[in-house]
Design a protein around this motif. Structure first.
Motif, PDB file in Angstrom:
ATOM      1  N   UNK A 100      67.997  15.415 -17.442  1.00  0.00           N
ATOM      2  CA  UNK A 100      69.337  15.467 -18.045  1.00  0.00           C
ATOM      3  C   UNK A 100      70.223  16.494 -17.336  1.00  0.00           C
ATOM      4  N   UNK A 101      69.654  17.661 -17.070  1.00  0.00           N
ATOM      5  CA  UNK A 101      70.413  18.736 -16.443  1.00  0.00           C
ATOM      6  C   UNK A 101      70.853  18.356 -15.027  1.00  0.00           C
ATOM      7  N   UNK A 102      70.041  17.569 -14.337  1.00  0.00           N
ATOM      8  CA  UNK A 102      70.336  17.179 -12.959  1.00  0.00           C
ATOM      9  C   UNK A 102      70.855  15.746 -12.858  1.00  0.00           C
ATOM     10  N   UNK A 103      71.358  15.205 -13.951  1.00  0.00           N
ATOM     11  CA  UNK A 103      71.792  13.806 -13.981  1.00  0.00           C
ATOM     12  C   UNK A 103      72.842  13.470 -12.919  1.00  0.00           C
ATOM     13  N   UNK A 104      73.843  14.304 -12.652  1.00  0.00           N
ATOM     14  CA  UNK A 104      74.792  13.940 -11.594  1.00  0.00           C
ATOM     15  C   UNK A 104      74.113  13.759 -10.229  1.00  0.00           C
ATOM     16  N   UNK A 105      73.187  14.649  -9.895  1.00  0.00           N
ATOM     17  CA  UNK A 105      72.470  14.531  -8.618  1.00  0.00           C
ATOM     18  C   UNK A 105      71.551  13.307  -8.616  1.00  0.00           C
ATOM     19  N   UNK A 106      70.910  13.033  -9.750  1.00  0.00           N
ATOM     20  CA  UNK A 106      70.032  11.863  -9.867  1.00  0.00           C
ATOM     21  C   UNK A 106      70.851  10.589  -9.686  1.00  0.00           C
ATOM     22  N   UNK A 107      71.967  10.475 -10.398  1.00  0.00           N
ATOM     23  CA  UNK A 107      72.813   9.272 -10.297  1.00  0.00           C
ATOM     24  C   UNK A 107      73.330   9.094  -8.868  1.00  0.00           C
ATOM     25  N   UNK A 108      73.780  10.174  -8.238  1.00  0.00           N
ATOM     26  CA  UNK A 108      74.270  10.099  -6.867  1.00  0.00           C
ATOM     27  C   UNK A 108      73.191   9.576  -5.925  1.00  0.00           C
ATOM     28  N   UNK A 109      72.004  10.119  -6.063  1.00  0.00           N
ATOM     29  CA  UNK A 109      70.885   9.718  -5.199  1.00  0.00           C
ATOM     30  C   UNK A 109      70.543   8.244  -5.423  1.00  0.00           C
ATOM     31  N   UNK A 110      70.535   7.815  -6.679  1.00  0.00           N
ATOM     32  CA  UNK A 110      70.176   6.431  -6.995  1.00  0.00           C
ATOM     33  C   UNK A 110      71.263   5.451  -6.552  1.00  0.00           C
ATOM     34  N   UNK A 111      72.531   5.826  -6.685  1.00  0.00           N
ATOM     35  CA  UNK A 111      73.607   4.950  -6.220  1.00  0.00           C
ATOM     36  C   UNK A 111      73.508   4.751  -4.713  1.00  0.00           C
TER      37      UNK A 111
END
Length: 163
Positions: A100-111
């Protein structure tokens, strides 16, 4: 004198029976011990394996990556869209909180990962499974880069639409 010899022979018969009985018991015991050893009853590895199997795992905790990810597929293809709903599974609230805390980085990586896929590959079952494994690796790489030592255990596609 003949009478004195007879009790001595009776005593030697008893000794012979005792010796034979002891030898038979020793051979029998060695046979049982060898059988148990060869079947692995005394193996430390098996004892350790049973010990870890008896320890129950913590219950699974799920987190949906919301909203679902929508990307255009690869630049060298006709316009195609991919929408993927992803849930992550861990057995610790700490790991879920780290996601949850790293969600922006996770979403960016997955996109970035999803937009580089080819329609012909991800339209097959093997392609979807390979992509699922890549998604798991990418999420765990983000967590590791941000100091989390324990990884997400599984990733599930809960929605997979291609157009």
């Amino acid at each position: 004198m003949a009478e004195a010899a007879q009790p001595a022979q009776g005593g030697s018969k008893t000794k012979l029976i005792i010796i034979i009985s002891v030898v038979v018991l020793l051979v029998l015991g060695l046979g049982i011990g060898a059988t148990l050893y060869l079947t692995g009853v005394f193996s430390h590895k098996k004892a350790g394996a049973h010990a870890t199997e008896s320890v129950p795992k913590k219950p699974a905790i799920y987190l949906s990556i919301e909203p679902a990810l929508v990307v255009n597929l690869g630049p060298d293809q006709p316009v195609r869209f991919l929408q993927v709903g992803i849930d992550v599974m861990a057995r610790s609230h700490k790991i879920i909180d780290a996601v949850k805390q790293n969600m922006p980085a996770v979403r960016n990586r997955l996109i970035s990962l999803l937009s580089g896929q080819k329609y012909a590959v991800v339209s097959t079952q093997a392609g979807k499974e390979a992509l699922r494994k890549q998604v798991l690796e990418n999420i765990n790489e983000v967590l590791k880069a941000n100091g989390e030592t324990k990884p997400v255990e599984q990733v599930y596609f809960t929605n997979f639409v291609m157009q």
